[in-house]
Design an enzyme around this catalytic site. Structure first.
Site, PDB file in Angstrom:
ATOM      1  N   ARG A 191     141.622   9.518  31.854  1.00  0.00           N
ATOM      2  CA  ARG A 191     141.792   8.076  31.458  1.00  0.00           C
ATOM      3  C   ARG A 191     140.713   7.295  31.851  1.00  0.00           C
ATOM      4  NH1 ARG A 191     147.028   9.874  32.860  1.00  0.00           N
ATOM      5  NH2 ARG A 191     146.498   9.081  34.863  1.00  0.00           N
ATOM      6  N   CYS A 247     153.031   5.450  54.636  1.00  0.00           N
ATOM      7  CA  CYS A 247     152.563   4.389  55.370  1.00  0.00           C
ATOM      8  C   CYS A 247     153.574   3.673  56.389  1.00  0.00           C
ATOM      9  CB  CYS A 247     152.551   3.425  54.141  1.00  0.00           C
ATOM     10  SG  CYS A 247     153.632   3.186  52.699  1.00  0.00           S
ATOM     11  N   SER A 285     152.908  -2.922  47.050  1.00  0.00           N
ATOM     12  CA  SER A 285     151.468  -2.403  46.748  1.00  0.00           C
ATOM     13  C   SER A 285     151.687  -0.824  47.128  1.00  0.00           C
ATOM     14  CB  SER A 285     150.400  -2.989  47.472  1.00  0.00           C
ATOM     15  OG  SER A 285     150.917  -3.063  48.737  1.00  0.00           O
ATOM     16  N   GLY A 286     152.846  -0.622  47.819  1.00  0.00           N
ATOM     17  CA  GLY A 286     152.948   1.075  48.256  1.00  0.00           C
ATOM     18  C   GLY A 286     153.181   1.773  47.270  1.00  0.00           C
ATOM     19  N   HIS A 337     153.686  -3.978  54.849  1.00  0.00           N
ATOM     20  CA  HIS A 337     154.953  -3.494  55.347  1.00  0.00           C
ATOM     21  C   HIS A 337     155.546  -4.238  56.662  1.00  0.00           C
ATOM     22  CE1 HIS A 337     154.649  -0.759  51.906  1.00  0.00           C
ATOM     23  NE2 HIS A 337     154.737   0.006  52.871  1.00  0.00           N
ATOM     24  N   ASN A 395     149.991  -1.939  54.505  1.00  0.00           N
ATOM     25  CA  ASN A 395     150.388  -0.686  54.269  1.00  0.00           C
ATOM     26  C   ASN A 395     149.116  -0.051  53.461  1.00  0.00           C
ATOM     27  OD1 ASN A 395     151.278  -2.870  52.122  1.00  0.00           O
ATOM     28  ND2 ASN A 395     151.577  -1.304  51.060  1.00  0.00           N
TER      29      ASN A 395
HETATM   30  P1  A2P Z   1     143.634   7.144  36.655  1.00  0.00           P
HETATM   31  O1  A2P Z   1     142.873   5.669  36.547  1.00  0.00           O
HETATM   32  O2  A2P Z   1     142.696   7.919  35.839  1.00  0.00           O
HETATM   33  O3  A2P Z   1     144.955   6.858  36.022  1.00  0.00           O
HETATM   34  P2  A2P Z   1     148.058   4.249  41.650  1.00  0.00           P
HETATM   35  O4  A2P Z   1     148.524   4.722  42.954  1.00  0.00           O
HETATM   36  O5  A2P Z   1     147.350   2.892  42.059  1.00  0.00           O
HETATM   37  O6  A2P Z   1     148.794   4.119  40.502  1.00  0.00           O
HETATM   38  O7  A2P Z   1     146.693   5.049  41.175  1.00  0.00           O
HETATM   39  C1  A2P Z   1     146.640   6.524  41.065  1.00  0.00           C
HETATM   40  C2  A2P Z   1     145.299   6.818  40.951  1.00  0.00           C
HETATM   41  O8  A2P Z   1     145.489   8.113  40.927  1.00  0.00           O
HETATM   42  C3  A2P Z   1     144.226   6.313  40.030  1.00  0.00           C
HETATM   43  O9  A2P Z   1     142.997   6.222  40.219  1.00  0.00           O
HETATM   44  C4  A2P Z   1     144.840   7.622  38.896  1.00  0.00           C
HETATM   45  O10 A2P Z   1     143.784   7.392  37.885  1.00  0.00           O
HETATM   46  C5  A2P Z   1     144.876   8.766  39.761  1.00  0.00           C
HETATM   47  N1  A2P Z   1     145.444   9.906  38.952  1.00  0.00           N
HETATM   48  C6  A2P Z   1     146.520   9.854  38.478  1.00  0.00           C
HETATM   49  N2  A2P Z   1     146.810  10.946  37.953  1.00  0.00           N
HETATM   50  C7  A2P Z   1     145.782  11.865  38.018  1.00  0.00           C
HETATM   51  C8  A2P Z   1     145.619  13.148  37.885  1.00  0.00           C
HETATM   52  N3  A2P Z   1     146.248  14.088  37.106  1.00  0.00           N
HETATM   53  N4  A2P Z   1     144.138  13.450  37.811  1.00  0.00           N
HETATM   54  C9  A2P Z   1     142.964  12.767  38.449  1.00  0.00           C
HETATM   55  N5  A2P Z   1     143.527  11.271  39.043  1.00  0.00           N
HETATM   56  C10 A2P Z   1     144.612  11.000  38.848  1.00  0.00           C
END
Ligand code: A2P
Length: 342
Positions: free
Chosen positions: A48, A139, A169-170, A251, A324
């Site tokens: 994505r 956290c 944010s957690g 937190h 956190n």
């Molecule tokens: P992406 O930007 O491609 O969705 P948060 O905890 O703030 O929601 O962020 C989750 C993080 O984990 C983001 O960087 C997200 O990337 C990444 N992520 C989620 N699912 C996957 C996956 N299947 N493979 C790689 N990165 C992932």
């Protein structure tokens, strides 16, 4: 404790998995702030956001797709992309010779995996020599054990009762947006839409974090109870109520701590004032105590409202606050990385 990674001229190849997320972005900030020796920083995320850019050391750095990335030659990978991603990819990185520091809950209670808070149990890192995966604790657990460990070393703790007041944010970037959007919607007289949290979070308090378990506790509560015992290597009785509040960062925790022998509030104040990673702010005469609004964006664990429990001997109450995303996640992970190169 040394010899995990030999010194490397020019620095190490460091990957951040989940680099576009709330914790991943802060990992990039903390690595740069602490001048971690890096020859190449590799931000990874899902397809994505592959091809987008994140800032590292004020340079735009392209995000690569984790699914097609070859971990060969990476020295350290900081993971914060959820449990499923960690379960699938952390072993692949470790088999390629990389040390993985994982912020998800996937590996924390694995008996072969170290669960480390550098101020508390750096010695547990030794376990990582075999499997190269190190778990970063939850956290809420991190800030609690930073405050408990200096006391437990002097007089063992018998029991802890904790209630948390946890920032949105957690739950990640989408959760931060949800609180902002709902607040705007409600103040404009519109109805609020909930997608991330199980109930409306704006102008509300939700006594559920993560899913419910068969015993009536939530998974977040179990994480605090189980991880604390693993980190402190002690059979402490612990009960937790974890609560989400409409705060963006920071937190807060109300702790009631019973010791096996006498421990007075004054001694707690002195021990914590001298402890690594802790700032005591505790002056009722000036109404000074730690606040999430002030702890957000800072590194220490802040402790205040320290007092003797009026209802029971050998017991104290205290209020513990930390950012956190920093000490609760990104900073703790980078501190573990610093131990690997020490
Ligand atoms: P992406 O930007 O491609 O969705 P948060 O905890 O703030 O929601 O962020 C989750 C993080 O984990 C983001 O960087 C997200 O990337 C990444 N992520 C989620 N699912 C996957 C996956 N299947 N493979 C790689 N990165 C992932």
């Amino acid at each position: 404790m040394s010899g995990f990674l030999a010194p490397k001229e020019g620095g190490y190849r460091v990957a951040v998995v989940g680099a576009t997320g709330a914790v991943g972005l802060t990992m990039l900030e903390v690595l740069a702030e602490r001048k971690f020796p890096i020859s190449e920083l590799i931000p990874l995320a899902s397809s994505r956001s592959a091809g987008s850019f994140v800032a590292f050391n004020r340079l735009d750095t392209e995000v690569l797709d984790l699914a097609s990335f070859d971990p060969e030659g990476v020295d350290i990978a900081l993971f914060s992309a959820g449990g499923a991603t960690s379960l699938e990819y952390a072993p692949r990185f470790a088999e390629a010779g990389c040390y993985v520091i994982d912020n998800s809950s996937a590996w924390r209670m694995d008996e072969a995996v170290a669960l480390v808070v550098p101020e508390v149990n750096p010695e547990m890192l030794e376990m990582a020599r075999i499997n190269r995966i190190i778990a970063n604790p939850n956290c809420s657990t991190i800030q609690m054990v930073v405050a408990l460990a200096p006391l437990h070393r002097v007089v063992p703790i018998r029991r802890v009762v904790v209630a948390t007041y946890q920032a949105v944010s957690g739950a990640g970037g989408k959760a931060i947006e949800e609180l902002a959007n709902q607040t705007r919607q409600l103040l404009a007289g519109a109805s609020a839409e909930s997608n991330v949290f199980p109930a409306r979070i704006a102008f509300n308090v939700i006594p559920q974090i993560d899913i419910f378990m068969d015993d009536g506790y939530t998974k977040e509560e179990h994480k605090m109870m189980d991880e604390t015992r693993k980190i402190l290597q002690a059979d402490i009785a612990l009960t937790a109520t974890t609560v989400r509040v409409p705060v963006f960062y920071g937190h807060s925790e109300a702790l009631n701590v019973e010791f096996v022998a006498a421990m007075a509030a004054e001694q707690v104040r002195d021990l914590l004032a001298d402890a690594d990673g802790i700032c005591v702010v505790d002056d009722p005469s000036t109404e000074d105590y730690p606040l999430a609004s002030e702890a957000g964006g800072t590194d220490p664990v802040w402790v205040g409202r320290i007092r003797d429990d009026a209802s029971q001997a050998n017991t104290i109450d205290m209020w513990v606050v930390a950012d956190n995303i920093r000490k609760g996640a990104a900073l703790n992970a980078v501190q573990i990385a610093e131990l690997l190169i020490a």
